[in-house]
Design a protein around this motif. Sequence first.
Motif, PDB file in Angstrom:
ATOM      1  N   ASP A   1       0.813  -1.215   0.000  1.00  0.00           N
ATOM      2  CA  ASP A   1       0.000   0.000   0.000  1.00  0.00           C
ATOM      3  C   ASP A   1       0.849   1.268   0.000  1.00  0.00           C
ATOM      4  OD1 ASP A   1      -2.260  -1.609   0.153  1.00  0.00           O
ATOM      5  OD2 ASP A   1      -2.282  -1.556   2.357  1.00  0.00           O
ATOM      6  N   GLY A   2       2.065   1.178   0.551  1.00  0.00           N
ATOM      7  CA  GLY A   2       2.903   2.364   0.663  1.00  0.00           C
ATOM      8  C   GLY A   2       4.368   2.017   0.719  1.00  0.00           C
ATOM      9  N   TYR A   3       5.203   3.052   0.682  1.00  0.00           N
ATOM     10  CA  TYR A   3       6.659   2.903   0.772  1.00  0.00           C
ATOM     11  C   TYR A   3       7.111   3.661   2.013  1.00  0.00           C
ATOM     12  CZ  TYR A   3      11.345   2.040  -1.088  1.00  0.00           C
ATOM     13  OH  TYR A   3      12.623   1.565  -1.286  1.00  0.00           O
ATOM     14  N   LEU A   4       7.846   2.982   2.897  1.00  0.00           N
ATOM     15  CA  LEU A   4       8.179   3.558   4.200  1.00  0.00           C
ATOM     16  C   LEU A   4       9.686   3.644   4.396  1.00  0.00           C
ATOM     17  CD1 LEU A   4       6.953   4.489   6.972  1.00  0.00           C
ATOM     18  CD2 LEU A   4       7.387   2.143   7.763  1.00  0.00           C
ATOM     19  N   LEU A   5      10.135   4.776   4.917  1.00  0.00           N
ATOM     20  CA  LEU A   5      11.536   4.984   5.273  1.00  0.00           C
ATOM     21  C   LEU A   5      11.635   5.362   6.739  1.00  0.00           C
ATOM     22  CD1 LEU A   5      12.735   7.159   2.249  1.00  0.00           C
ATOM     23  CD2 LEU A   5      13.262   4.753   2.647  1.00  0.00           C
ATOM     24  N   ASP A   6      12.587   4.774   7.437  1.00  0.00           N
ATOM     25  CA  ASP A   6      12.917   5.133   8.814  1.00  0.00           C
ATOM     26  C   ASP A   6      14.406   5.418   8.838  1.00  0.00           C
ATOM     27  OD1 ASP A   6      13.301   5.461  11.504  1.00  0.00           O
ATOM     28  OD2 ASP A   6      12.809   3.392  12.064  1.00  0.00           O
ATOM     29  N   ALA A   7      14.775   6.686   8.690  1.00  0.00           N
ATOM     30  CA  ALA A   7      16.190   7.050   8.555  1.00  0.00           C
ATOM     31  C   ALA A   7      16.345   8.543   8.776  1.00  0.00           C
ATOM     32  CB  ALA A   7      16.709   6.665   7.170  1.00  0.00           C
ATOM     33  N   SER A   8      17.599   8.971   8.914  1.00  0.00           N
ATOM     34  CA  SER A   8      17.907  10.396   9.018  1.00  0.00           C
ATOM     35  C   SER A   8      18.273  10.936   7.642  1.00  0.00           C
ATOM     36  CB  SER A   8      19.077  10.602   9.983  1.00  0.00           C
ATOM     37  OG  SER A   8      20.293  10.173   9.370  1.00  0.00           O
ATOM     38  N   GLN A   9      18.654  12.192   7.605  1.00  0.00           N
ATOM     39  CA  GLN A   9      19.064  12.827   6.355  1.00  0.00           C
ATOM     40  C   GLN A   9      20.305  12.180   5.756  1.00  0.00           C
ATOM     41  OE1 GLN A   9      20.481  16.805   6.966  1.00  0.00           O
ATOM     42  NE2 GLN A   9      22.046  16.181   8.424  1.00  0.00           N
ATOM     43  N   GLU A  10      21.063  11.427   6.557  1.00  0.00           N
ATOM     44  CA  GLU A  10      22.269  10.792   6.030  1.00  0.00           C
ATOM     45  C   GLU A  10      21.937   9.689   5.026  1.00  0.00           C
ATOM     46  OE1 GLU A  10      25.221  12.068   6.524  1.00  0.00           O
ATOM     47  OE2 GLU A  10      24.168  13.573   7.709  1.00  0.00           O
ATOM     48  N   ASP A  11      20.714   9.212   5.042  1.00  0.00           N
ATOM     49  CA  ASP A  11      20.240   8.268   4.042  1.00  0.00           C
ATOM     50  C   ASP A  11      19.751   9.065   2.838  1.00  0.00           C
ATOM     51  OD1 ASP A  11      17.919   6.766   2.687  1.00  0.00           O
ATOM     52  OD2 ASP A  11      18.885   5.183   3.848  1.00  0.00           O
ATOM     53  N   ALA A  12      20.383   8.856   1.672  1.00  0.00           N
ATOM     54  CA  ALA A  12      20.065   9.670   0.502  1.00  0.00           C
ATOM     55  C   ALA A  12      18.616   9.496   0.064  1.00  0.00           C
ATOM     56  CB  ALA A  12      21.015   9.331  -0.644  1.00  0.00           C
ATOM     57  N   ASN A  13      18.073   8.282   0.180  1.00  0.00           N
ATOM     58  CA  ASN A  13      16.673   8.073  -0.183  1.00  0.00           C
ATOM     59  C   ASN A  13      15.747   8.889   0.713  1.00  0.00           C
ATOM     60  OD1 ASN A  13      17.110   6.331  -2.330  1.00  0.00           O
ATOM     61  ND2 ASN A  13      16.908   4.482  -1.090  1.00  0.00           N
ATOM     62  N   GLN A  14      16.052   8.948   1.992  1.00  0.00           N
ATOM     63  CA  GLN A  14      15.249   9.723   2.926  1.00  0.00           C
ATOM     64  C   GLN A  14      15.300  11.206   2.586  1.00  0.00           C
ATOM     65  OE1 GLN A  14      12.737  10.128   4.753  1.00  0.00           O
ATOM     66  NE2 GLN A  14      13.266   9.301   6.784  1.00  0.00           N
ATOM     67  N   LEU A  15      16.487  11.713   2.355  1.00  0.00           N
ATOM     68  CA  LEU A  15      16.635  13.127   2.023  1.00  0.00           C
ATOM     69  C   LEU A  15      15.899  13.454   0.727  1.00  0.00           C
ATOM     70  CD1 LEU A  15      17.909  15.867   2.625  1.00  0.00           C
ATOM     71  CD2 LEU A  15      20.003  15.082   1.507  1.00  0.00           C
TER      72      LEU A  15
ATOM     73  N   MET B   1       9.889  -1.491   2.235  1.00  0.00           N
ATOM     74  CA  MET B   1      10.997  -0.763   2.840  1.00  0.00           C
ATOM     75  C   MET B   1      12.283  -1.109   2.099  1.00  0.00           C
ATOM     76  SD  MET B   1      10.206  -0.975   6.966  1.00  0.00           S
ATOM     77  CE  MET B   1      11.501   0.219   7.360  1.00  0.00           C
ATOM     78  N   PRO B   2      13.247  -0.199   2.076  1.00  0.00           N
ATOM     79  CA  PRO B   2      14.496  -0.456   1.347  1.00  0.00           C
ATOM     80  C   PRO B   2      15.323  -1.547   2.006  1.00  0.00           C
ATOM     81  CG  PRO B   2      14.649   1.596   2.580  1.00  0.00           C
ATOM     82  CD  PRO B   2      13.231   1.138   2.682  1.00  0.00           C
ATOM     83  N   PRO B   3      16.281  -2.125   1.260  1.00  0.00           N
ATOM     84  CA  PRO B   3      17.069  -3.245   1.778  1.00  0.00           C
ATOM     85  C   PRO B   3      17.816  -2.925   3.063  1.00  0.00           C
ATOM     86  CG  PRO B   3      17.404  -3.003  -0.582  1.00  0.00           C
ATOM     87  CD  PRO B   3      16.623  -1.813  -0.132  1.00  0.00           C
ATOM     88  N   ARG B   4      18.196  -1.664   3.257  1.00  0.00           N
ATOM     89  CA  ARG B   4      18.960  -1.291   4.444  1.00  0.00           C
ATOM     90  C   ARG B   4      18.099  -0.599   5.501  1.00  0.00           C
ATOM     91  NH1 ARG B   4      24.977   0.572   2.255  1.00  0.00           N
ATOM     92  NH2 ARG B   4      25.373  -1.313   1.032  1.00  0.00           N
ATOM     93  N   GLY B   5      16.789  -0.770   5.404  1.00  0.00           N
ATOM     94  CA  GLY B   5      15.927  -0.226   6.439  1.00  0.00           C
ATOM     95  C   GLY B   5      16.137  -0.951   7.753  1.00  0.00           C
ATOM     96  N   PRO B   6      15.808  -0.308   8.877  1.00  0.00           N
ATOM     97  CA  PRO B   6      16.038  -0.936  10.183  1.00  0.00           C
ATOM     98  C   PRO B   6      15.235  -2.228  10.347  1.00  0.00           C
ATOM     99  CG  PRO B   6      15.597   1.415  10.415  1.00  0.00           C
ATOM    100  CD  PRO B   6      15.284   1.058   9.002  1.00  0.00           C
ATOM    101  N   VAL B   7      15.904  -3.305  10.716  1.00  0.00           N
ATOM    102  CA  VAL B   7      15.235  -4.585  10.940  1.00  0.00           C
ATOM    103  C   VAL B   7      14.259  -4.463  12.112  1.00  0.00           C
ATOM    104  CG1 VAL B   7      15.582  -6.991  11.617  1.00  0.00           C
ATOM    105  CG2 VAL B   7      17.134  -5.922   9.978  1.00  0.00           C
ATOM    106  N   GLY B   8      14.662  -3.702  13.139  1.00  0.00           N
ATOM    107  CA  GLY B   8      13.802  -3.550  14.310  1.00  0.00           C
ATOM    108  C   GLY B   8      12.463  -2.931  13.957  1.00  0.00           C
ATOM    109  N   THR B   9      12.479  -1.906  13.109  1.00  0.00           N
ATOM    110  CA  THR B   9      11.230  -1.260  12.703  1.00  0.00           C
ATOM    111  C   THR B   9      10.368  -2.217  11.885  1.00  0.00           C
ATOM    112  OG1 THR B   9      12.261   0.932  12.693  1.00  0.00           O
ATOM    113  CG2 THR B   9      10.254   0.671  11.402  1.00  0.00           C
TER     114      THR B   9
END
Length: 396
Positions: free
Chosen positions: A16-30, A105-113
């Motif tokens: 249904d959606g695309y989710l990112l959990d990251a700071s600005q240091e992640d280029a996809n997030q920025l 979620m992207p391959p390097r997204g947080p496993v915990g989330t």
Amino acid sequence: MNRARLDETLADLDADGYLLDASQEDANQLYLSGFTGPDPFLTLYVDGEVHLLVSGLEYGRARTESTADAVERHADYGYEYGGREERYDMYADFVRDKGVESVSMPPRGPVGTADALRERGVDVAVDGDDRLGEVRAVKTDEEVEAIREAQRANEAAMRAAEELLASADVAGEEASADGDADAEPGVLLAEGEPLTSERVAEEIEVTLLRHGCALDETIVAGGARAADPHDRGSGPLRANEAIIVDIFPRSKATKYNADMTRTFCVGEPPAALRERYDLTERALSAALDAVEPGATGEDVHAAACEVYEAAGHPTFRTDPETETGFIHSTGHGIGLDVHESPRLASGGGELEPGHVITVEPGLYDPDVGGVRIEDLVVVTEDGYENLTEYPIAFEV
């Protein structure tokens, strides 16, 4: 952001959606959020809209600065300073509030989330294709201009480095400055002191700051150290040896990167080194000639390899285990990351207008030294535009 390309790429998600959990240091997030949040925050893309979930500390700035369609804060979900489980409850509530029951979620997204959302009934799939990375690879005109501006700063820093090398004396020569009595013959001197990789790197960093850019580290490597492509370099530099200067700064304002390499020699290069430099110029020219839309990254890489192979030098194509010769790819994409898609390498995919790529062939041998020359170009509708204006010259 190329919103049309984003919508098209994410339209057929199996979620249904695309989710990112990251700071600005992640280029996809920025890229997706347009927000420079120093701490991790959530960005959710759903039904053509971008939603942010940030802390109360960042709420006002996110509303003003981000490119999101909507910004919410933790307090909107009854959370501000709770524990980990309460935070994950908030994440699940935020996602479901948008009518979302499954996310990619992207391959390097947080496993915990990811695991916490699954435990709370939200399906999570891994985006193994890194769709956002592919969207980011094709730049808008505004993005190309941001990279061009960063490259101008890069060229100012390269000029400062070259001038420092060109003005150096050589220990043991009559023209050497006073104070070099203890320096080993052949060592470069600046104001009577050995000129080191660290001193040149300092000049580069200071110049970049004055031009609105910064970098964590750079490469100033001479002699045998230049034969290792990623050796940062250290210690005194010497005359009659190759000195690789590779600068990859990031604009502090736009966050876009630039990249450029030049190889210099103070004095007369040995014949073997001169031959390798001339070959690398030819390899660069051949690779650039191969850049056009529809060509592949593999085609461009092959063009550079063929120049070296015809001259009898090994490449990874002819010998995947070689430790000398042309021992890396011909280039990579650049943008919010200094290394991103596309790849100019074996297996590299098709080039498209808007791809901004480095073209950087090189030859390496500890017994001779290392040589690399790198330009930064953007693929156009009918070929490419070279964003690099800095001249190519070996002897300084």
